[in-house]
Design a protein around this motif. Structure first.
Motif, mmCIF file in Angstrom:
data_model
loop_
_atom_site.group_PDB
_atom_site.id
_atom_site.type_symbol
_atom_site.label_atom_id
_atom_site.label_comp_id
_atom_site.label_asym_id
_atom_site.label_seq_id
_atom_site.Cartn_x
_atom_site.Cartn_y
_atom_site.Cartn_z
ATOM 1 N N ALA A 110 0.844 -1.206 0.000
ATOM 2 C CA ALA A 110 0.000 0.000 0.000
ATOM 3 C C ALA A 110 0.876 1.252 0.000
ATOM 4 N N PRO A 111 0.465 2.280 -0.728
ATOM 5 C CA PRO A 111 1.200 3.551 -0.690
ATOM 6 C C PRO A 111 0.983 4.268 0.641
ATOM 7 N N ARG A 112 1.902 5.182 0.968
ATOM 8 C CA ARG A 112 1.799 5.958 2.207
ATOM 9 C C ARG A 112 1.895 7.446 1.889
ATOM 10 N N LEU A 113 1.127 8.283 2.584
ATOM 11 C CA LEU A 113 1.246 9.736 2.510
ATOM 12 C C LEU A 113 2.373 10.141 3.449
ATOM 13 N N LEU A 114 3.456 10.645 2.868
ATOM 14 C CA LEU A 114 4.638 10.926 3.672
ATOM 15 C C LEU A 114 4.613 12.313 4.315
ATOM 16 N N SER A 115 4.214 13.370 3.538
ATOM 17 C CA SER A 115 4.276 14.731 4.095
ATOM 18 C C SER A 115 3.380 15.671 3.304
ATOM 19 N N ALA A 116 3.165 16.847 3.890
ATOM 20 C CA ALA A 116 2.440 17.937 3.233
ATOM 21 C C ALA A 116 3.032 19.248 3.721
ATOM 22 N N ALA A 117 3.079 20.261 2.839
ATOM 23 C CA ALA A 117 3.635 21.563 3.197
ATOM 24 C C ALA A 117 2.891 22.657 2.449
ATOM 25 N N PHE A 141 3.853 11.247 -1.677
ATOM 26 C CA PHE A 141 3.518 9.856 -1.397
ATOM 27 C C PHE A 141 4.757 8.988 -1.584
ATOM 28 N N SER A 142 4.666 7.744 -1.032
ATOM 29 C CA SER A 142 5.821 6.850 -1.048
ATOM 30 C C SER A 142 6.063 6.208 -2.399
ATOM 31 N N GLU A 143 5.054 6.169 -3.287
ATOM 32 C CA GLU A 143 5.236 5.561 -4.599
ATOM 33 C C GLU A 143 4.304 6.222 -5.601
ATOM 34 N N ALA A 144 4.486 5.853 -6.886
ATOM 35 C CA ALA A 144 3.669 6.421 -7.944
ATOM 36 C C ALA A 144 2.211 6.071 -7.745
ATOM 37 N N LEU A 145 1.349 7.022 -8.103
ATOM 38 C CA LEU A 145 -0.083 6.868 -7.884
ATOM 39 C C LEU A 145 -0.814 6.689 -9.204
ATOM 40 N N GLU A 146 -1.943 6.060 -9.121
ATOM 41 C CA GLU A 146 -2.850 5.951 -10.259
ATOM 42 C C GLU A 146 -3.540 7.303 -10.421
ATOM 43 N N GLU A 147 -3.562 7.825 -11.641
ATOM 44 C CA GLU A 147 -3.931 9.223 -11.866
ATOM 45 C C GLU A 147 -5.368 9.520 -11.475
ATOM 46 N N ALA A 148 -6.313 8.677 -11.841
ATOM 47 C CA ALA A 148 -7.728 8.981 -11.599
ATOM 48 C C ALA A 148 -8.005 9.233 -10.127
ATOM 49 N N PRO A 194 -2.485 25.253 12.347
ATOM 50 C CA PRO A 194 -2.168 23.873 11.988
ATOM 51 C C PRO A 194 -3.284 23.284 11.107
ATOM 52 N N TYR A 195 -2.889 22.459 10.143
ATOM 53 C CA TYR A 195 -3.866 21.815 9.253
ATOM 54 C C TYR A 195 -3.556 20.332 9.162
ATOM 55 N N GLU A 196 -4.632 19.546 8.956
ATOM 56 C CA GLU A 196 -4.529 18.088 8.850
ATOM 57 C C GLU A 196 -5.031 17.659 7.483
ATOM 58 N N LEU A 197 -4.157 16.959 6.728
ATOM 59 C CA LEU A 197 -4.530 16.483 5.402
ATOM 60 C C LEU A 197 -4.624 14.963 5.448
ATOM 61 N N THR A 198 -5.743 14.418 4.933
ATOM 62 C CA THR A 198 -5.956 12.974 4.890
ATOM 63 C C THR A 198 -6.235 12.552 3.462
ATOM 64 N N ALA A 199 -5.513 11.511 3.003
ATOM 65 C CA ALA A 199 -5.765 10.902 1.698
ATOM 66 C C ALA A 199 -6.499 9.591 1.947
ATOM 67 N N LEU A 211 -0.282 2.389 -8.564
ATOM 68 C CA LEU A 211 -0.486 1.823 -9.894
ATOM 69 C C LEU A 211 -0.975 0.380 -9.836
ATOM 70 N N GLY A 212 -0.773 -0.253 -8.703
ATOM 71 C CA GLY A 212 -1.301 -1.609 -8.529
ATOM 72 C C GLY A 212 -2.686 -1.618 -7.911
ATOM 73 N N HIS A 213 -3.272 -0.417 -7.816
ATOM 74 C CA HIS A 213 -4.615 -0.212 -7.261
ATOM 75 C C HIS A 213 -4.698 -0.593 -5.792
ATOM 76 N N ASN A 214 -3.588 -0.412 -5.098
ATOM 77 C CA ASN A 214 -3.603 -0.574 -3.651
ATOM 78 C C ASN A 214 -3.964 0.758 -3.012
ATOM 79 N N PRO A 215 -4.962 0.813 -2.119
ATOM 80 C CA PRO A 215 -5.322 2.073 -1.463
ATOM 81 C C PRO A 215 -4.266 2.480 -0.449
ATOM 82 N N VAL A 216 -4.304 3.758 -0.053
ATOM 83 C CA VAL A 216 -3.341 4.285 0.910
ATOM 84 C C VAL A 216 -3.428 3.507 2.209
ATOM 85 N N ASP A 217 -2.255 3.232 2.779
ATOM 86 C CA ASP A 217 -2.169 2.522 4.046
ATOM 87 C C ASP A 217 -2.938 3.304 5.107
#
Length: 780
Positions: free
Chosen positions: A68-75, A86-93, A140-145, A151-157
């Motif tokens: 599963a991909p991971r959201l690493l940071s936001a700024a 994110f930790s890896e390439a994402l599916e565009e849609a 402070p702000y909180e971002l959630t994906a 690309l393997g259609h695995n949702p975010v961890d």
């Protein structure tokens, strides 16, 4: 050891293949080359894109992606843009689906609307840029994906789908001024002055103020202040009725700046097309306050011209006030093409006097003023100055090089400095190819300095002309004094100078010195009309009003006066040496010396190879007990001597001298004393003349007019050579052309003469009686 080449995109490979097909060479990729990709569609068949390594590989080499991909940071990039990694390439849609994200204000727990999502770059599928509604600075702000997939259609961890970041804080410092820079001149012709400043983080608006005084108490009229804009620049229109050409002060602040905090105040000067210089006024200003405007003038002409050189398309002139007690501006001046230099102004620049109130400039270096490459494409007027030498070695008053008729020097006094070797008032080089095509000097007084080294001194000349064709109108040109050297009012080496209603004088000299009013040499052909040329006083040397040495001269309605050469000296009004250039003396008065032991003549003719090509027509050769015309070493010539009067000596009126001595006191020389001789074509060359080549007719001499008194000049002793109304009518037989192709100058000369439209005073010819008087002056 080998290095692996960086991966190529597939589209680039396809382009190379097409190129190979078109050109024919065998094109193969190096062994080990890989192709990067973001999806399988970007890989050539039968390859597919490995979602882990983002490289094209064989399908059976792809390892199933179950991680599963991971959201690493936001700024926060600014108040509404967020960069998420994110930790890896994402599916565009899913990556650009706003519904897959949730942004919450951590302090208020309110959800903030997201407005756009996109990959940062097409090749980087791990970074998504999000745009939101405006964030609260510093909160402070909180971002959630949530539903974002790789690309393997695995949702975010689920354990790595939320990150916290802080919104940016505003930059509370005041903006900094960018343009105009402090002290910059603004030209009204631009119609606007663009005020620019640095941005401040999170600022939404800026306030601009412009003042007409340094105390910032008088806002510039015509605007509502402060001017508010969301931009970081403002093209402020210049008011059409603001003609003060003043200095203005301005500042700016941002809406996030600390209360009362503004940028440092900057000045700009507003001018029409002129920069102003007044050293006295500038000295009274605060330090660094001089701007070049009317109310804040500069102290230096050189600085003003440097400013003008930046905008010669918009700055047309530098105006310079005269200083108190005739104090000088020091330093040399180099003219900027297209920018005129105007002096003689009062301190308020409202009034001007270019006659008695000229601005004084005292130079340094080699020349006080240098004018280079001034042409009609970038004309220059220099007016209302006194230019003099202020330093040892500054021996040129004005140097002109490569200028055409685009340069005008008017109402100026120009003086070259004293020097041991040479001095020039005006030095002209390569300025004007033909007559009238060079610079114009009008209503000027030009003089050279002293050259006083009797061993190494060379020359002092009011004007030196080299490959130039200047025009002098209403000019006074004088050489400097010298000891045992040459002093010339004007020395023309080559070119075609023109002198109109001007006076030219040689300087005084000591023993063995040479003083010449106008020296015409080599490749020079000078033109004079209604001008006075005078030789200087020397002691035993040579004094000549006009000395033509193998050059050419066209003189009309002018006066040549020989100087006093002293005992044993040589003096002539006109000394003529062989020239291949047709030359003409028409309607002139030549006044010979009163004394001199060797050839004291009004006109001395020297011969040599090439012939004279000289015509003397409708002129008076006036002497005082000496000789009217002399010849030395005669030879075959082409010339003419018609309708002239030789008068002033009771002994003789012309003579030919084949060797040294005085014709009137020797029986071995052939002397002209009869009117028949004066009208014999052999007059031009008594011995060895070419039959029919010369013309001598209509000349008057001793048998027609007995002496100077009979001619009845107005006041010859005082230099007034007007003919009086009582002058014998025979004097008025001077000619003009009587028909097409008819000339009084001889049929072998290629320039018509005798057709002079006005006399020395500018009165029309013929006179009121319809007749043409001989000489420069008609009867009053």
């Amino acid at each position: 050891m080998s290095t692996q080449e960086p991966p190529l995109p597939y589209l680039a490979m396809a382009g190379l293949a097409l190129l190979a097909a078109a050109c024919g060479p065998d094109l193969h990729l190096p062994a080990g080359t890989t192709i990067r990709c973001a999806r399988s569609a970007e890989c050539p068949q039968p390859l597919a894109c490995d979602p882990k390594i983002l490289r094209c590989v064989k399908p059976d080499a792809i390892i199933a992606d179950n991680e599963a991909p991971r959201l690493l940071s936001a700024a926060a990039l600014d108040e509404s843009v967020i960069r998420s990694v994110f930790s890896e390439a994402l599916e565009e849609a899913s990556a650009v689906d706003l519904g897959c994200y949730r942004l919450v204000d951590g302090a208020t727990m309110l959800v903030v609307a997201l407005e756009r999502a996109a990959f940062e770059t097409p090749d980087n599928l791990q970074v998504v840029i999000l745009e939101s509604a405006r964030q609260r600075p510093g909160a402070p702000y909180e971002l959630t994906a949530t539903c974002v997939e790789d690309l393997g259609h695995n949702p975010v961890d689920p354990d790595h789908q939320t990150v916290v970041f802080q919104a940016q804080l505003p930059d509370t410092e005041a903006p900094m001024v960018l343009t105009p820079t402090d002290g910059q001149l603004v030209v009204r012709a631009d119609h606007v002055v663009t005020l620019g400043w640095t941005p401040r983080r999170l600022a939404t608006s800026y306030e601009v103020e412009v003042f007409a005084d340094e105390a910032l108490t008088t806002p510039l009229p015509g605007f509502s202040w402060p001017y508010v804009t969301a931009e970081t620049s403002w093209a402020m229109p210049l008011l059409a009725d603001d003609t003060a050409e003043r200095t203005y002060w301005w500042r700016v602040r941002a809406d996030v700046s600390e209360p009362g905090s503004h940028s440092p105040v900057a000045r700009f000067g507003l001018v029409d097309d002129t920069i102003y210089v007044d050293a006295d006024a500038a000295a009274a200003l605060p330090a660094s306050a001089a701007m070049g405007t009317r109310n804040r003038p500069l102290a230096s002409i050189g600085v003003a011209l440097a400013y003008a050189a930046i905008r010669p398309d918009a700055i047309a002139a530098v105006k310079v006030a005269r200083r108190a007690a005739d104090a000088a501006y020091y330093g040399s001046v180099t003219v900027v093409p297209g920018v005129s230099l105007l002096g003689g102004y009062a301190g308020d620049f409202e009034s001007r006097d270019v006659t008695t109130g000229r601005t004084r400039v005292s130079g340094s270096g080699i020349a006080t003023v240098a004018a280079v490459a001034v042409t009609m494409d970038a004309p220059v007027v220099i007016e209302g100055f006194t230019f003099d030498s202020g330093a040892v070695g500054n021996n040129v008053g004005m140097q002109v090089a490569g200028c055409d008729s685009g340069l005008t020097v008017a109402s100026c006094t120009i003086t070259g400095g004293d020097d041991t070797r040479e001095s020039f008032g005006v030095l002209l080089v390569a300025s004007g190819a033909t007559a009238g095509a060079g610079p114009l000097f009008e209503n000027v007084v030009i003089s050279a300095g002293r050259v006083d080294d009797p061993l190494f001194g060379q020359l002092t000349a009011g004007v030196f002309v080299d490959d130039s064709s200047p025009t002098f109108r209403d000019a006074s040109v004088t050489s400097g004094p010298t000891i045992g050297n040459e002093s010339l009012g004007v020395q023309c080496k080559s070119g075609q100078p023109t002198f109109l209603t001007s006076q030219i004088s040689g300087g005084d000299g000591g023993n063995a010195a040479t003083s010449i009013g106008l020296g015409v040499f080599g490749l020079c052909h000078a033109r004079l009309h209604r001008s006075l040329v005078v030789g200087g006083t020397v002691n035993g040397g040579m004094s000549v009003a006009v000395y033509n040495y193998r050059g050419g001269l066209a003189a009309t309605s002018s006066i040549f006066i020989a100087g006093d050469a002293g005992p044993g000296g040589i003096a002539h009004a006109l000394r003529w040496q062989t020239s291949a250039t047709p030359s003409h003396i028409t309607n002139c008065t030549l006044v010979g010396p009163s004394r001199g032991a060797y050839l004291p003549c009004a006109l001395l003719r020297e011969t040599g190879a090439g012939g004279y090509l000289l015509s003397v027509t409708n002129s008076i050769l006036l002497t005082n007990g000496t000789m009217g015309m002399c010849e030395s070493t005669p030879a075959a010539t082409i010339g003419s001597f018609e309708n002239n009067l030789l008068t002033g000596s009771s002994e003789l009126f012309a003579e030919k001298v084949t060797s040294g001595g005085n014709c009137s006191r020797s029986t071995v020389h052939d002397c002209y004393s009869l009117e028949a001789d004066l009208n014999d074509h052999g007059l031009i060359c008594k011995n060895g003349f070419v039959a029919g080549a010369d013309t001598a007719s209509g000349n008057l001499g001793i048998e027609t007019v007995a002496d100077v008194a009979a001619v009845q000049l107005a006041d010859a002793a005082a230099g007034d050579y007007h003919l009086t109304a009582a002058t014998p009518a025979a004097i008025k037989t001077g000619g003009k052309n009587v028909g097409p192709g008819v000339t009084t100058c001889g049929d072998q000369l290629d320039l018509t003469c005798g057709d002079v439209s006005e006399d020395y005073d500018g009165n029309p010819r013929p006179g009121a009686d319809g007749l043409f008087a001989i000489g420069a002056f008609e009867p009053p």
